[in-house]
Design an enzyme around this catalytic site. Sequence first.
Site, short mmCIF file in Angstrom:
data_model
loop_
_atom_site.label_atom_id
_atom_site.label_comp_id
_atom_site.label_asym_id
_atom_site.label_seq_id
_atom_site.Cartn_x
_atom_site.Cartn_y
_atom_site.Cartn_z
CD GLN A 282 -3.22 -0.46 0.36
OE1 GLN A 282 -3.18 0.63 -0.21
NE2 GLN A 282 -4.28 -1.25 0.32
CE1 TYR A 311 -8.38 -11.29 -5.96
CE2 TYR A 311 -9.78 -11.69 -4.05
CZ TYR A 311 -9.57 -11.76 -5.42
OH TYR A 311 -10.54 -12.29 -6.22
CD GLU A 332 -0.62 -11.54 -4.08
OE1 GLU A 332 -1.48 -10.83 -3.53
OE2 GLU A 332 -0.26 -11.36 -5.26
CB CYS A 407 -8.55 0.04 -4.84
SG CYS A 407 -8.34 -1.36 -5.95
N1 SAH Z 1 -4.03 -7.02 0.95
C1 SAH Z 1 -2.75 -6.63 0.40
C2 SAH Z 1 -2.72 -6.58 -1.12
C3 SAH Z 1 -3.87 -5.91 -1.80
S1 SAH Z 1 -3.62 -5.49 -3.48
C4 SAH Z 1 -2.32 -5.32 0.98
O1 SAH Z 1 -3.14 -4.54 1.46
O2 SAH Z 1 -1.13 -5.03 0.98
C5 SAH Z 1 -4.30 -6.82 -4.36
C6 SAH Z 1 -3.42 -8.03 -4.45
O3 SAH Z 1 -4.12 -9.03 -5.17
C7 SAH Z 1 -2.10 -7.84 -5.16
O4 SAH Z 1 -1.06 -8.29 -4.33
C8 SAH Z 1 -2.22 -8.72 -6.43
O5 SAH Z 1 -0.99 -9.31 -6.79
C9 SAH Z 1 -3.21 -9.76 -5.98
N2 SAH Z 1 -4.02 -10.45 -7.00
C10 SAH Z 1 -4.48 -9.97 -8.17
N3 SAH Z 1 -5.28 -10.87 -8.78
C11 SAH Z 1 -5.33 -11.96 -7.96
C12 SAH Z 1 -5.98 -13.23 -8.03
N4 SAH Z 1 -6.76 -13.56 -9.06
N5 SAH Z 1 -5.81 -14.07 -7.00
C13 SAH Z 1 -5.04 -13.76 -5.94
N6 SAH Z 1 -4.39 -12.59 -5.82
C14 SAH Z 1 -4.54 -11.70 -6.83
#
Ligand code: SAH
Length: 451
Positions: A282, A311, A332, A407
């Site tokens: 973030q 995610y 992830e 987001c």
């Molecule tokens: N919760 C974390 C990341 C959020 S961003 C934080 O707050 O730091 C969204 C994340 O989803 C990213 O790391 C991206 O790589 C991942 N992502 C995107 N598509 C995805 C999918 N189909 N399955 C799992 N993760 C995914």
Amino acid sequence: MIQKNQEYDVTIVDLTYEGMGVAKIDHYPLFIENTLPGEEVRIKVLKVGKKFGFGKVVEFYKTSPDRIPSEEKKWTQTGIAPLQHMRYDAQLAFKKRQVEECLHKMHCDEVEVHDTTPSPQQMHYRNKAQVPVRVIDGKMEVGFYRKNSHQFIAIQNFGIQQEDIDDALQVIARILTEFGVSAYNEERHEGVLRHIIVRQGYYSKEMMVTLVTRKKKLFQGQQIAQRIIEEIPTVVSVMQNINDQKTNVIMGENTICLAGKERIEDEMLGHTFQISAPSFYQVNTPQAEAMYQKAIDLAHLSKDMIAIDAYCGIGTITLSIAPYVKEIYGVEVVAPAIDNAKENAKENEMTNVHFAVGKAEEVLSKWQEEGIQPDVVFVDPPRKGLARSFVETTIELAPEKIAYISCNPATFARDVALFKEAGYRLDEVYPYDMFPQTTHVECVGVLYKQN
Ligand code: SAH
């Protein structure tokens, strides 16, 4: 008929999700940068399309009480800070309205949308910069492209990045000039350096510099990296990422270490995190902490609960929740992020966390087959929202609560409507301003299963 280059007197009636003012001439919409609702302006038409056109202001007759002076024209031209001309309280209201409108479109008017939580910092809040480069008069410059254009605009003060990062970019550009590194040319797909990425831990101040190059060969790469470390004391890591594709995606698949560590460390909600170059992190740290805390509070966690964090990136939310629940499972898709997540769990001495690499929708089905029965599912997906199959599997798993961090209010509302149909209820949502001066808004809400 509206003609290109013609001038018209118009009143701005609306503001789009991209932050453009809208005027209508005989029902034909025109989008005009740097205007606000209620303003009366003389415009010149720049482009006439079938359904809408674009114009620019020639003269302001009446300005909005929400208008403040723009600090830097370049920030609007490049789209770094498209709302810099809007008072901050008006930006917050605009973002709340965006969330309301998205929920309204999906017939979720019963959801109470709270006032947008302001960012602790309204300028210089980003812990990360990724900027293209150009060589101008023999000097490497960092900057951005003018919106919808290949015109490069050199920038020293980016306004929204941590100031250390702006300073570092200038030093790095000077070093690269001294080493005679060439800049990538998009049109001809030649030249060496595509982007410079700088990420700095908000609390730790540790900096990682990533040089994104077209080819693996970077002449004197190690010497360049050494010089960067010598000249910028906060830099602990210099990486090279190779991207040989004709694409506007910034990073390629391969990342190598040129000097120093392969990770930087930072802190969120009291836990330490290792962050590597390809991992998501973030960009507005204190505001992200506030938002995570809100999600945790709304979810009313307890020590007998099984939780999922989908995610999960490097596990920032996973580890924040871990002390409050029995077990937590994170998933992830980016493998190096899961490497970080596992290491982070170990460093923070957490034994009730489990991580898997893969698509959330696929891993969730696998967990379902394995008999994992979550009481609460946290989701924090990218802008496109949840995969339809993820929503379906979650409904089958029937957790008591779904904590949704988003987001993009449009996909948030779409997914909320699906959960609603399946018997979940959302009472309230909290917008968070993670990206001041831009049109983006994050929000968090917890859905409860109706019995
Ligand atoms: N919760 C974390 C990341 C959020 S961003 C934080 O707050 O730091 C969204 C994340 O989803 C990213 O790391 C991206 O790589 C991942 N992502 C995107 N598509 C995805 C999918 N189909 N399955 C799992 N993760 C995914």
